[in-house]
Enzyme design. Structure first.
Site, PDB file in Angstrom:
ATOM      1  N   HIS A 142      -5.161   5.684 -26.181  1.00  0.00           N
ATOM      2  CA  HIS A 142      -5.362   4.450 -25.258  1.00  0.00           C
ATOM      3  C   HIS A 142      -4.171   4.853 -24.606  1.00  0.00           C
ATOM      4  O   HIS A 142      -2.612   4.383 -25.213  1.00  0.00           O
ATOM      5  CB  HIS A 142      -5.683   3.611 -26.536  1.00  0.00           C
ATOM      6  CG  HIS A 142      -5.883   2.515 -25.761  1.00  0.00           C
ATOM      7  ND1 HIS A 142      -6.252   1.498 -25.571  1.00  0.00           N
ATOM      8  CD2 HIS A 142      -5.643   2.594 -23.879  1.00  0.00           C
ATOM      9  CE1 HIS A 142      -7.102   0.377 -24.290  1.00  0.00           C
ATOM     10  NE2 HIS A 142      -6.731   1.550 -23.329  1.00  0.00           N
ATOM     11  N   HIS A 190      -2.993   4.938 -20.660  1.00  0.00           N
ATOM     12  CA  HIS A 190      -3.392   5.287 -18.810  1.00  0.00           C
ATOM     13  C   HIS A 190      -2.279   6.190 -17.976  1.00  0.00           C
ATOM     14  O   HIS A 190      -0.889   5.490 -17.720  1.00  0.00           O
ATOM     15  CB  HIS A 190      -3.665   4.099 -18.367  1.00  0.00           C
ATOM     16  CG  HIS A 190      -4.366   3.254 -19.172  1.00  0.00           C
ATOM     17  ND1 HIS A 190      -5.347   2.769 -18.488  1.00  0.00           N
ATOM     18  CD2 HIS A 190      -4.300   2.268 -20.010  1.00  0.00           C
ATOM     19  CE1 HIS A 190      -6.214   2.087 -19.616  1.00  0.00           C
ATOM     20  NE2 HIS A 190      -5.788   1.422 -19.911  1.00  0.00           N
ATOM     21  N   PHE A 191      -3.610   7.738 -17.755  1.00  0.00           N
ATOM     22  CA  PHE A 191      -2.212   8.262 -17.278  1.00  0.00           C
ATOM     23  C   PHE A 191      -1.931   8.143 -16.111  1.00  0.00           C
ATOM     24  O   PHE A 191      -1.445   9.034 -15.117  1.00  0.00           O
ATOM     25  CB  PHE A 191      -2.538   9.648 -17.752  1.00  0.00           C
ATOM     26  CG  PHE A 191      -1.762  10.673 -18.765  1.00  0.00           C
ATOM     27  CD1 PHE A 191      -1.405   8.899 -19.613  1.00  0.00           C
ATOM     28  CD2 PHE A 191      -1.852  11.448 -18.944  1.00  0.00           C
ATOM     29  CE1 PHE A 191      -1.225  10.046 -20.762  1.00  0.00           C
ATOM     30  CE2 PHE A 191      -0.910  12.009 -20.266  1.00  0.00           C
ATOM     31  CZ  PHE A 191      -0.585  11.360 -21.330  1.00  0.00           C
ATOM     32  N   ARG A 192      -3.228   7.469 -15.376  1.00  0.00           N
ATOM     33  CA  ARG A 192      -3.358   7.173 -13.866  1.00  0.00           C
ATOM     34  C   ARG A 192      -3.298   8.576 -13.092  1.00  0.00           C
ATOM     35  O   ARG A 192      -3.359   8.334 -11.875  1.00  0.00           O
ATOM     36  CB  ARG A 192      -1.981   6.560 -13.302  1.00  0.00           C
ATOM     37  CG  ARG A 192      -1.384   4.965 -13.742  1.00  0.00           C
ATOM     38  CD  ARG A 192      -2.421   3.815 -13.721  1.00  0.00           C
ATOM     39  NE  ARG A 192      -2.183   2.668 -14.537  1.00  0.00           N
ATOM     40  CZ  ARG A 192      -2.498   1.783 -15.217  1.00  0.00           C
ATOM     41  NH1 ARG A 192      -4.088   2.409 -15.481  1.00  0.00           N
ATOM     42  NH2 ARG A 192      -2.247   0.679 -15.984  1.00  0.00           N
ATOM     43  N   ASP A 202     -13.553   1.734 -20.515  1.00  0.00           N
ATOM     44  CA  ASP A 202     -12.360   0.617 -19.989  1.00  0.00           C
ATOM     45  C   ASP A 202     -12.350  -0.578 -20.584  1.00  0.00           C
ATOM     46  O   ASP A 202     -13.172  -1.322 -21.151  1.00  0.00           O
ATOM     47  CB  ASP A 202     -11.592   1.261 -19.475  1.00  0.00           C
ATOM     48  CG  ASP A 202     -10.175   0.831 -19.156  1.00  0.00           C
ATOM     49  OD1 ASP A 202      -9.216   1.317 -19.853  1.00  0.00           O
ATOM     50  OD2 ASP A 202      -9.172  -0.126 -18.294  1.00  0.00           O
ATOM     51  N   ASN A 253      -4.192  -7.609 -20.826  1.00  0.00           N
ATOM     52  CA  ASN A 253      -5.019  -7.288 -21.581  1.00  0.00           C
ATOM     53  C   ASN A 253      -5.132  -6.594 -22.168  1.00  0.00           C
ATOM     54  O   ASN A 253      -5.310  -5.457 -22.608  1.00  0.00           O
ATOM     55  CB  ASN A 253      -5.823  -7.488 -20.002  1.00  0.00           C
ATOM     56  CG  ASN A 253      -6.406  -8.074 -19.161  1.00  0.00           C
ATOM     57  OD1 ASN A 253      -6.108  -8.991 -19.600  1.00  0.00           O
ATOM     58  ND2 ASN A 253      -7.836  -6.897 -18.186  1.00  0.00           N
ATOM     59  N   ASP A 255      -1.561   1.629 -25.305  1.00  0.00           N
ATOM     60  CA  ASP A 255      -2.491   1.344 -24.559  1.00  0.00           C
ATOM     61  C   ASP A 255      -1.284   1.386 -23.366  1.00  0.00           C
ATOM     62  O   ASP A 255      -1.069   0.325 -21.970  1.00  0.00           O
ATOM     63  CB  ASP A 255      -3.044  -0.503 -24.462  1.00  0.00           C
ATOM     64  CG  ASP A 255      -3.757  -0.649 -23.266  1.00  0.00           C
ATOM     65  OD1 ASP A 255      -4.077   0.060 -22.638  1.00  0.00           O
ATOM     66  OD2 ASP A 255      -3.843  -2.114 -23.136  1.00  0.00           O
ATOM     67  N   PRO A 266      -2.795  -5.516 -15.249  1.00  0.00           N
ATOM     68  CA  PRO A 266      -1.556  -6.513 -16.742  1.00  0.00           C
ATOM     69  C   PRO A 266      -1.718  -4.963 -16.943  1.00  0.00           C
ATOM     70  O   PRO A 266      -1.857  -3.943 -16.844  1.00  0.00           O
ATOM     71  CB  PRO A 266      -2.874  -6.568 -16.939  1.00  0.00           C
ATOM     72  CG  PRO A 266      -4.196  -6.337 -16.503  1.00  0.00           C
ATOM     73  CD  PRO A 266      -3.815  -6.224 -14.968  1.00  0.00           C
TER      74      PRO A 266
HETATM   75  O1  DOR Z   1      -3.635  -4.652 -20.006  1.00  0.00           O
HETATM   76  C1  DOR Z   1      -3.890  -3.602 -19.721  1.00  0.00           C
HETATM   77  N1  DOR Z   1      -3.966  -2.872 -18.353  1.00  0.00           N
HETATM   78  N2  DOR Z   1      -4.821  -3.469 -20.846  1.00  0.00           N
HETATM   79  C2  DOR Z   1      -5.763  -2.729 -20.693  1.00  0.00           C
HETATM   80  O2  DOR Z   1      -7.000  -2.040 -21.172  1.00  0.00           O
HETATM   81  C3  DOR Z   1      -5.942  -2.020 -19.443  1.00  0.00           C
HETATM   82  C4  DOR Z   1      -4.636  -1.394 -18.534  1.00  0.00           C
HETATM   83  C5  DOR Z   1      -4.474  -1.207 -17.129  1.00  0.00           C
HETATM   84  O3  DOR Z   1      -5.603   0.266 -17.173  1.00  0.00           O
HETATM   85  O4  DOR Z   1      -3.404  -0.894 -16.396  1.00  0.00           O
END
Ligand code: DOR
Length: 442
Positions: free
Chosen positions: A69, A71-73, A167, A298, A325, A339
């Site tokens: 898990h 996030h590579f954006r 997601d 989150n 995450d 978040p």
């Molecule tokens: O805090 C979070 N940010 N929780 C997630 O599951 C997604 C993530 C995000 O994409 O920024």
């Protein structure tokens, strides 16, 4: 990209989920050729070695980490992160395999888009990237994405999508989520569920003026129950992302203990992950950092009782994996309340410092949670352990090296770490990917 090498890693402490012994490892052609327990004579062969790496002291050789898990954006948010910066962060943190989420711009909602990202990653040659495919088009919760296109010889021989997820947007419609689970089951791909769907109870808690801490707890607990029920009906593999409440841990424990052979394919399967921030921090830290800014994530950071329940869950197998995450954001985005925390470069050191040093977990169990178990969830049978013929994806870790978390030194563009300033014990010194050294600590 340099060619894979013939490397000898000599006189290390070898640790994986079932191994804890002194020995040496020979890598050739990108694979582990042989493992030699200490005392066995290393074979003399004609082939010259490219390099011998010496262990000793507090140096441990472990399988490279596998992250379920991150996030590579990429595509879409270069100010937060790019494929290149995230991959450099991953190898600096000891990761060899990473799953990246689909909440990019555009959303990764076609097998072709997922393959394009994977191909770019393969060209970089730093890690093995498995892009998540969104469950619905544009993550709009209306129409299922074309996941059925994954059926076919290409995905069967060399699958490039190994996890599906919407997601942070759990599908509101039970009927649609059930269909997504059924489709995923026919593809034999797990669905990662973020479990923050809202509903009447959450709306009521919000309307009554309750704080996020309370209504988000109701949301997570209700959503966890819901995806488990639907997953059972669809007989699919449900993976619960970032479990954070003690009630959700207990629910997963109860369901898992009632399942025969939980890891077998072909029936309802339940797995779960926890993140370093939920394992090592509480809402007090969120308040200190700013609950709606730098401390916002989150699901939110929870209480000490929740944190202890998560650790118990790691200890008894209720929780299968630690996942980062990794969620890089700019300072401006954090200040406007987005978040998430950056996490790829600190996760192993935090596990060593907070769990192994504190005698809550053995190093073998930590390795299982960060390598072997997530590899199994992704049906990757060729990595996550140290054994002949498995991939030469290994890390050298100094379990006694002391260092301080300083985001300015991160390879990641995301400097939003809640662990800034923390003194850690344990550091990744080298990452080897398919027999090539892709990271060496300066
Ligand atoms: O805090 C979070 N940010 N929780 C997630 O599951 C997604 C993530 C995000 O994409 O920024």
């Amino acid at each position: 990209m340099s060619l894979s090498q013939r490397l000898l890693l000599q006189d290390f402490h070898l640790v994986d989920e079932t191994t804890d012994m002194p020995g040496s490892v020979l890598i050739q052609g990108g694979l582990i050729l042989d493992v030699f327990p200490q005392g066995t004579r290393l074979p003399e062969t004609q082939l010259p070695l490219d390099r011998t790496i010496h262990g000793g002291g507090t140096l441990v050789l472990m399988p490279a980490l596998v992250d379920l898990h991150a996030h590579f954006r990429d595509p879409g948010y270069p100010e937060k992160e790019t494929l290149e910066s995230a991959s450099l962060a991953a190898v600096a943190g000891g990761y060899g395999t990473v799953v990246c989420m689909a909440n990019t711009n555009p959303v990764i909602d076609t097998p072709a888009a997922a393959l394009a990202l994977k191909n770019r990653s393969n060209a970089l040659g730093l890690i093995d990237l498995y892009p998540v495919l969104a469950l619905t088009r544009g993550m709009e919760g209306e129409t299922l994405s074309d996941m059925s296109l994954l059926k076919g010889p290409a995905q069967e021989t060399e699958p490039w999508v190994r996890l599906l997820s919407e997601d942070g947007k759990d599908l509101g419609s039970d009927e649609l989520l059930f269909r997504a689970f059924k489709e995923a089951r026919s593809l034999e791909i797990p669905v990662s569920c973020h479990c923050d769907a809202e509903g009447p109870e959450v709306e009521a808690a919000k309307a009554a003026g309750n704080p996020r801490e309370l209504w988000s707890r109701i949301a997570e607990n209700r959503a966890t129950q819901r995806v488990i029920e639907l997953g059972k009906q669809a007989q699919g593999h449900v993976h619960i992302a970032h479990v954070s409440t003690k009630e959700a841990v207990e629910l997963i424990r109860t369901v898992k203990t009632s399942l025969p052979g939980n890891t077998a394919l072909g029936g309802f399967t339940l797995t779960a992950e926890a993140t370093p921030h939920h394992l090592y921090l509480t809402q007090e830290t969120a308040h200190t950092l700013g609950a709606e800014t730098w401390g916002r994530v989150n699901p939110p950071l929870r209480t000490e009782a929740d944190r202890q329940a998560l650790i118990e869950g790691l200890m008894d197998g209720t929780i299968d994996a630690i996942a980062t995450d990794h969620a890089p954001h700019t300072a401006a985005d954090k200040l406007r309340g987005l978040p998430g925390f950056t996490g790829l470069e600190t996760s192993l050191a935090l596990g060593l410092t907070e769990l192994v040093q504190q005698d809550r977990l053995t190093l073998s169990r930590l390795s299982a949670l960060m390598s072997a178990a997530p590899a199994r969830i992704l049906r990757l049978t060729d990595r996550g352990r140290i054994a002949p013929q498995l991939r030469g994806d290994l890390i050298v870790v100094d379990t006694e090296a002391i260092w301080q978390v300083n985001p300015k030194l991160f390879k990641s563009r995301g400097k939003n770490s809640p662990f800034t300033g923390l003194v850690c014990t344990g550091k990744v010194l080298m990452t080897i990917h398919q027999g090539r050294i892709v990271f060496e600590s300066p």
